[in-house]
Design an enzyme around this catalytic site. Structure first.
Site, PDB file in Angstrom:
ATOM      1  N   LEU A   1      79.205 -29.798 -32.615  1.00  0.00           N
ATOM      2  CA  LEU A   1      79.376 -29.766 -31.423  1.00  0.00           C
ATOM      3  C   LEU A   1      80.324 -30.650 -30.839  1.00  0.00           C
ATOM      4  CD1 LEU A   1      75.973 -28.690 -29.851  1.00  0.00           C
ATOM      5  CD2 LEU A   1      77.825 -27.021 -30.119  1.00  0.00           C
ATOM      6  N   ASP A   2      81.088 -30.411 -29.877  1.00  0.00           N
ATOM      7  CA  ASP A   2      81.801 -31.577 -29.081  1.00  0.00           C
ATOM      8  C   ASP A   2      80.755 -32.615 -28.569  1.00  0.00           C
ATOM      9  OD1 ASP A   2      84.389 -29.884 -29.575  1.00  0.00           O
ATOM     10  OD2 ASP A   2      84.434 -29.244 -27.455  1.00  0.00           O
ATOM     11  N   MET A   3      81.382 -33.847 -28.570  1.00  0.00           N
ATOM     12  CA  MET A   3      80.587 -34.724 -27.888  1.00  0.00           C
ATOM     13  C   MET A   3      80.028 -34.548 -26.630  1.00  0.00           C
ATOM     14  SD  MET A   3      81.844 -38.767 -26.856  1.00  0.00           S
ATOM     15  CE  MET A   3      82.737 -38.252 -25.490  1.00  0.00           C
ATOM     16  N   ASN A   4      80.672 -33.906 -25.795  1.00  0.00           N
ATOM     17  CA  ASN A   4      80.003 -33.622 -24.629  1.00  0.00           C
ATOM     18  C   ASN A   4      79.423 -32.304 -24.288  1.00  0.00           C
ATOM     19  OD1 ASN A   4      80.884 -36.018 -23.401  1.00  0.00           O
ATOM     20  ND2 ASN A   4      82.997 -35.164 -22.604  1.00  0.00           N
ATOM     21  N   THR A   5      79.297 -31.591 -25.369  1.00  0.00           N
ATOM     22  CA  THR A   5      78.450 -30.375 -25.393  1.00  0.00           C
ATOM     23  C   THR A   5      77.228 -30.601 -26.029  1.00  0.00           C
ATOM     24  OG1 THR A   5      80.449 -28.940 -25.599  1.00  0.00           O
ATOM     25  CG2 THR A   5      78.243 -27.937 -26.054  1.00  0.00           C
TER      26      THR A   5
END
Length: 296
Positions: A133-137
């Site tokens: 997952l992306d850092m902010n997800t």
């Protein structure tokens, strides 16, 4: 220790064990070679070579565990464990956390915390990420505890047996409350992280459904049929409904939330060893819950 066991059927009478491992257990040649060298493949409790001929009435055991190391520093980072067995670990990743060390984030990542967890629980495992997952997800991530589990789940991810479900809060109210976005996603240049909908891109399919509507906002469930980078963010933005807090495909919305309001809340897949269906869910994180309260 995780062990894969299987009874030999008459179909493999007088055939070599290598063929049984490939055809019946779906093991790769690379895996078989490594396991054979390390004497992790046994017939009726005795390690055998790969030219061993089966008689059709034996039990084959494959020890899936092996000693391995990884150049990642273990760190005592709290983990939200959603599910765990001998072969897989499923975590609910917090927002703002990098999944794996990079040049700019060598510590404080999810992988650092996972290695510490394995060490503290006396598990001889390295971090094999099945999903990212992306850092902010925020949301669910699967880690394979051994090569077999990682191999089987990575293969399953390419089929419709593996389902990834997300929740997103978007600007505005969608006209169609349920539908499918079938629009190719393209990366214009290698030095750009942004993607666009473009005929030159790869086939990308997202099924969506509005779960709840607010004034000028919707809570949307997204089911991925393909898994392109930024797929949900690109697709929803292409409809004119970018995700709250998504500065790359919409606006920052710092007064509402400090990241994109996107959460990987659901995974449906089959256990690599038992073939049991697993349906895992993760609660919404605090910041998305707060955003919902503000939008009511």
């Amino acid at each position: 220790m995780s062990v894969l066991k299987s009874k030999v059927t008459n179909e493999f009478h007088k055939r070599k064990i290598r063929e049984f491992l490939k055809e019946e257990l779906n093991l790769s040649s690379r895996f078989i070679k490594s396991a054979a060298i390390e004497k992790r493949i046994k017939v009726n409790g005795i390690a055998v070579k790969m030219n061993y001929v089966l008689d059709g009435n034996e039990e084959v055991e494959v020890n899936l565990s092996k000693e391995e190391s990884q150049n990642i520093e273990p760190e005592n980072i709290p983990l939200d464990v959603v599910y765990e067995d001998e072969d897989i670990l499923v975590l609910n990743k917090a927002p703002f956390m990098v999944v794996h060390p990079t040049k700019s984030h060598q510590t404080g990542t999810l992988a650092n915390g996972i290695l510490y967890y394995f060490k503290e629980t006396n598990q001889q495992c390295i971090v094999r990420l099945v999903s990212r997952l992306d850092m902010n997800t925020s949301g669910l991530i699967i880690i394979g505890k051994n090569q077999y589990a990682h191999m089987m789940l990575s293969s399953e991810m390419k089929t419709d047996k593996f389902q990834k479900r997300y929740l997103a809060i978007v600007h505005g109210n969608l006209k169609q409350k349920e539908g499918t976005i079938n629009a190719p996603i393209y990366r214009e240049s290698l030095d750009s992280i942004k993607r666009i909908v473009d005929p030159r891109g790869q086939e990308s399919i997202t099924h969506y459904k509005v779960i709840k509507s607010f004034k000028n906002a919707d809570l949307v469930e997204c089911l991925l049929e393909t898994g392109r980078t930024h797929q949900i963010r690109v697709h929803l933005s292409s409809l004119g409904h970018p995700i709250f807090g998504d500065s790359l495909y919409g606006t920052e919305d710092k007064d509402y939330i400090k990241r994109q309001a996107l959460h990987a809340y659901g995974l449906d897949f089959y256990s690599p060893k038992t073939k049991e269906k697993l349906s895992l869910r993760a609660n919404l994180p605090y910041d998305i819950e707060e955003l919902i309260q503000r939008l009511k």
